[in-house]
Motif scaffolding. Structure first.
Motif, PDB file in Angstrom:
ATOM      1  N   ARG A  56       0.842  -1.214   0.000  1.00 55.73           N
ATOM      2  CA  ARG A  56       0.000   0.000   0.000  1.00 55.73           C
ATOM      3  C   ARG A  56       0.870   1.254   0.000  1.00 55.73           C
ATOM      4  O   ARG A  56       0.646   2.188  -0.756  1.00 55.73           O
ATOM      5  CB  ARG A  56      -0.912   0.014   1.224  1.00 55.73           C
ATOM      6  N   ARG A  60       1.456   4.256  -3.196  1.00 59.86           N
ATOM      7  CA  ARG A  60       1.410   5.732  -3.103  1.00 59.86           C
ATOM      8  C   ARG A  60       2.766   6.329  -3.476  1.00 59.86           C
ATOM      9  O   ARG A  60       2.837   7.339  -4.178  1.00 59.86           O
ATOM     10  CB  ARG A  60       1.074   6.159  -1.668  1.00 59.86           C
ATOM     11  N   HIS A  83      -7.589  -0.367  -9.217  1.00 57.20           N
ATOM     12  CA  HIS A  83      -8.787   0.473  -9.113  1.00 57.20           C
ATOM     13  C   HIS A  83      -9.694   0.313 -10.331  1.00 57.20           C
ATOM     14  O   HIS A  83     -10.809   0.829 -10.351  1.00 57.20           O
ATOM     15  CB  HIS A  83      -8.398   1.953  -8.971  1.00 57.20           C
ATOM     16  N   GLU A 298      -4.084  12.647   1.081  1.00 61.68           N
ATOM     17  CA  GLU A 298      -5.484  12.813   0.664  1.00 61.68           C
ATOM     18  C   GLU A 298      -5.584  13.328  -0.771  1.00 61.68           C
ATOM     19  O   GLU A 298      -6.375  12.819  -1.580  1.00 61.68           O
ATOM     20  CB  GLU A 298      -6.199  13.784   1.599  1.00 61.68           C
ATOM     21  N   ASP A 301      -4.488  10.544  -3.109  1.00 64.77           N
ATOM     22  CA  ASP A 301      -5.508   9.507  -3.290  1.00 64.77           C
ATOM     23  C   ASP A 301      -6.666  10.004  -4.156  1.00 64.77           C
ATOM     24  O   ASP A 301      -7.195   9.249  -4.992  1.00 64.77           O
ATOM     25  CB  ASP A 301      -6.053   9.033  -1.932  1.00 64.77           C
ATOM     26  N   SER A 302      -7.048  11.272  -3.983  1.00 64.79           N
ATOM     27  CA  SER A 302      -8.205  11.723  -4.772  1.00 64.79           C
ATOM     28  C   SER A 302      -7.809  11.936  -6.224  1.00 64.79           C
ATOM     29  O   SER A 302      -8.610  11.705  -7.139  1.00 64.79           O
ATOM     30  CB  SER A 302      -8.872  12.953  -4.152  1.00 64.79           C
TER      31      SER A 302
END
Ligand code: AQP
Length: 332
Positions: A56, A60, A83, A298, A301-302
């Motif tokens: 994970r 990223r 995804h 954040e 991820d978005s």
């Protein structure tokens, strides 16, 4: 605009200079001229044993490095492979079209399975190139920017696309490998006969982009060359020196011939010292930018979620067509 698609594994955290010069650098350039889809291929990363928490984090980290290298989410579609479930779905269809012998001939599988041993070699590792076929065909890519080590997998992609089209009617575009000759293969600093590789290179042979710049400089200064003295581009006779010249020429945009002239009469030490500076000047801001992107998970991820949404619109359409062509009954 012609379309490009490519992916990179999130394993082991830091990208190395071979990944950057062989592939990612071209990705950055192609986003200006092509409809570009780039992904972090986490499904490929689980074909060998992995730690869930690390995977994970390194997914990223891979995305952060791609942004730090210059990918711009407004100019390309950047996403994480898992995804977009269509990859695994089309992968299965492609598995059912691939000959066992055909898959057994993939040289990367032979190398990697030899490393894993009979017990450690999974079926996933065996069918990994077929998932890669699905990755590419889902987007109807025209070109696939990769390093030389991926050429055979792109050929398999063309073979399977032709087979599918021949059997079920024209469905997939036939993609071509986009491999720049100069940087197709960056070599191990300690063993310039083999490619710089995450899994095979010794720590001294590999330039990890997130290493301390001091460590990087030291590795370059202790790169293996030859017993001669002349700084000349000659991949057969002088693989170590030629590798250093390639890295220098690409990062500074200086033609190799000009570098040969500049270093005439000087020893290998001069080339290594200057190259160490060139590389550390490049990696220092790259490391900082990577840390900045990582500092705001954040936003990261978005951004990846938006990329996946865009990718899915294309992937879902291709998958629906492929399912229909093979005769799978649509759900009402
Ligand atoms: N040495 C290299 N020279 C040029 N291009 C290279 N690539 C990898 N090594 C070199 C290209 O980088 C892209 C991403 O590769 P990947 O996702 O296959 O990354 P990886 O497998 O984690 O990296 P390695 O080092 O290639 O790992 P091993 O050896 O373990 O498989 C691809 O386009 C690749 O061609």
């Amino acid at each position: 605009r012609p379309r490009v698609l490519s992916g990179i594994q999130p394993t082991a955290g830091s990208f190395h200079l071979g990944n950057y010069l062989g592939a990612v650098r071209q990705w950055v350039a192609l986003q200006e001229t092509h409809d570009a889809f780039y992904m972090v291929v986490d499904l490929h990363a689980i074909t060998v044993p992995q730690d869930p928490k690390e995977l994970r984090a390194s997914t990223r980290l891979a995305a952060a490095q791609l942004l730090a290298a210059g990918l711009d989410p407004d100019r390309c579609t950047l996403f994480v492979q898992s995804h977009v479930p269509e990859h695994a779905q089309l992968g299965w269809v492609m598995n059912c079209l691939t000959g066992f012998g055909e898959a057994s001939r993939m040289t990367q599988f032979k190398d990697k399975s030899a490393k894993q041993g009979a017990e450690g070699t999974t079926v996933g590792l065996f069918t990994y190139p077929v998932l890669q076929v699905a990755d590419i065909l889902l987007y109807q890519a025209d070109q696939v920017p990769v390093g030389e080590d991926q050429r055979q997998h792109i050929e398999l992609t063309r073979d399977l696309a032709e087979r599918f089209n021949g059997r079920f009617g024209r469905t997939f575009n036939l993609p071509a490998a986009y491999i720049l000759k100069e940087t197709a293969k960056i070599y191990d600093l300690q063993d310039p006969a083999v490619k710089m590789s995450k899994s095979a290179s010794s720590p001294k042979g590999i330039i990890s982009l997130l290493d301390e710049p001091k460590t990087t400089a030291k590795k370059i200064r202790s790169a293996v060359t030859d017993t001669g003295t002349e700084i000349r581009y000659d991949p057969e006779g002088k693989p170590g020196v030629s590798n250093l010249l390639t890295i220098h020429a690409t990062l500074t945009g200086t033609p190799v011939a000009e570098l040969e002239r500049r270093y005439e009469g000087q020893g290998y030490g001069a080339l290594k010292t200057e190259l160490a500076e060139v590389v550390t000047d490049w990696v220092t801001p790259f490391r900082e930018r990577t840390q900045e992107y990582l500092g705001d998970p954040e936003t990261l991820d978005s951004l990846l979620a938006k990329g996946a949404e865009k990718a899915r619109t294309v992937a879902a359409e291709t998958l629906a067509t492929a399912y229909d062509k093979v005769g799978l009954l649509p759900a009402k």
